[in-house]
Design an enzyme around this catalytic site. Structure first.
Site, short mmCIF file in Angstrom:
data_model
loop_
_atom_site.label_atom_id
_atom_site.label_comp_id
_atom_site.label_asym_id
_atom_site.label_seq_id
_atom_site.Cartn_x
_atom_site.Cartn_y
_atom_site.Cartn_z
N LYS A 4 0.82 -1.21 0.00
CA LYS A 4 0.00 0.00 0.00
C LYS A 4 0.86 1.27 0.00
CE LYS A 4 -4.29 -1.87 1.82
NZ LYS A 4 -5.29 -1.88 2.91
N ARG B 85 -3.11 -10.22 5.25
CA ARG B 85 -3.68 -10.31 3.90
C ARG B 85 -2.62 -9.80 2.93
NH1 ARG B 85 -6.59 -6.89 0.38
NH2 ARG B 85 -8.21 -7.95 -0.85
#
Length: 286
Positions: free
Chosen positions: A225, A259
């Site tokens: 991210k 995740r």
């Protein structure tokens, strides 16, 4: 501060799953054309590859939630997701998580063999979702976010990120419990990158396992991210090392699930952690 107790088992509707690592590894399958990391895009082949690499859970989504993304129609999600579930079920009983905000999508996925609901709206966007999850005894992942993917980064600063996220997730847990979802079916996600600036993201990565007093398993979903790029000055294709480092530190602090896009590499990192702990090693100050 002592390390939080990590959850090594999860109660699904019809069985209990466990992991041999210090956290469950959830492999990402994006059945979309616009997810922010192109190598996560795919379907059956990618899912089977992640199973071979050692994933504990496969997380399938057909609606990108990257900043600026538009929502997708339920029928389009169903068309993308269900064939992948059916193909996995023909070969494997691995736990399957569905990244959706819509009850109709989750129902179709459940009927095809899915096990877990990963709801970025924390059961807010579809009023029927909570009752469906309760009825079917589906574990639910409740995530914090602000706004929608189209506008969430326009209001991303906090006076106290941890407290605000903690208060929000407590309200959603209370709602889930009042809807009939059992406590042992609830997982928390602080929503790294969803309506948060770098300071907020770092605060939450550092303290996520302390959300709601550590009473619930916490999922860390920060793979490649923007916040990883902001710290490392790396573009998305070069953020694997930063991601694995942050995930490993999250697991050490008590997070129970990660995740990730890079399942094989994450498996390797958790194998090292497992071996060290078995040799008697512990974190200084724990």
């Amino acid at each position: 501060m002592a390390l939080a107790e990590i959850c090594h088992t999860l109660n699904l509707r019809d069985r209990v799953i466990s992991t041999k690592y210090d956290a469950f590894i959830m492999g990402i399958v994006n059945a979309t054309k616009d997810s922010f990391w192109e190598k996560s895009r795919g379907g059956i082949e990618r899912a089977l590859q992640l199973i071979d690499e050692g994933a504990d859970i496969i997380d399938i989504g057909a609606e990108s939630t990257r900043p600026g993304a538009a929502y997708v129609k339920a029928e389009d999600e169903i068309k993308a997701i269900v064939p992948i579930i059916e193909a996995i079920r023909a070969k494997s009983d691995i736990a399957i998580s569905i990244d959706t905000r819509k009850k109709s999508v989750m129902e179709a996925a459940f009927n095809a063999g899915a096990d877990i609901l990963n709801d970025v709206s924390a059961l807010e966007d579809d009023e029927q979702m909570a009752l469906f999850a309760a009825e079917k005894k589906i574990p639910v992942i409740l995530m914090h976010k602000r706004g929608t993917p189209e506008n969430m980064q326009k209001n991303a600063s906090y006076s106290n990120a941890f407290n605000e996220v903690d208060e929000y997730l407590k309200s959603r847990v209370d709602f889930a419990l009042s809807s009939g979802i059992a406590k042992d079916k609830i997982i928390l996600d602080p929503g790294i990158g969803f309506g948060k600036d770098l300071s907020a993201n770092l605060d939450l990565i550092a303290h996520a396992s302390e959300l709601l007093g550590g009473e619930y398993p916490v999922l860390m979903a920060l793979s490649r991210k923007t916040c990883i790029g902001q710290v490392t000055s790396r573009e998305v294709q070069d953020r694997m090392t930063g991601t694995i480092t942050a995930d490993l530190l999250s697991v050490l602090s008590g997070c129970s699930l990660v995740r990730v896009h890079d399942v094989g590499e994450t498996v390797d990192s958790l194998k090292i952690l497992h071996a060290l702990k078995n040799s008697g090693w512990s974190v200084r100050g724990a």
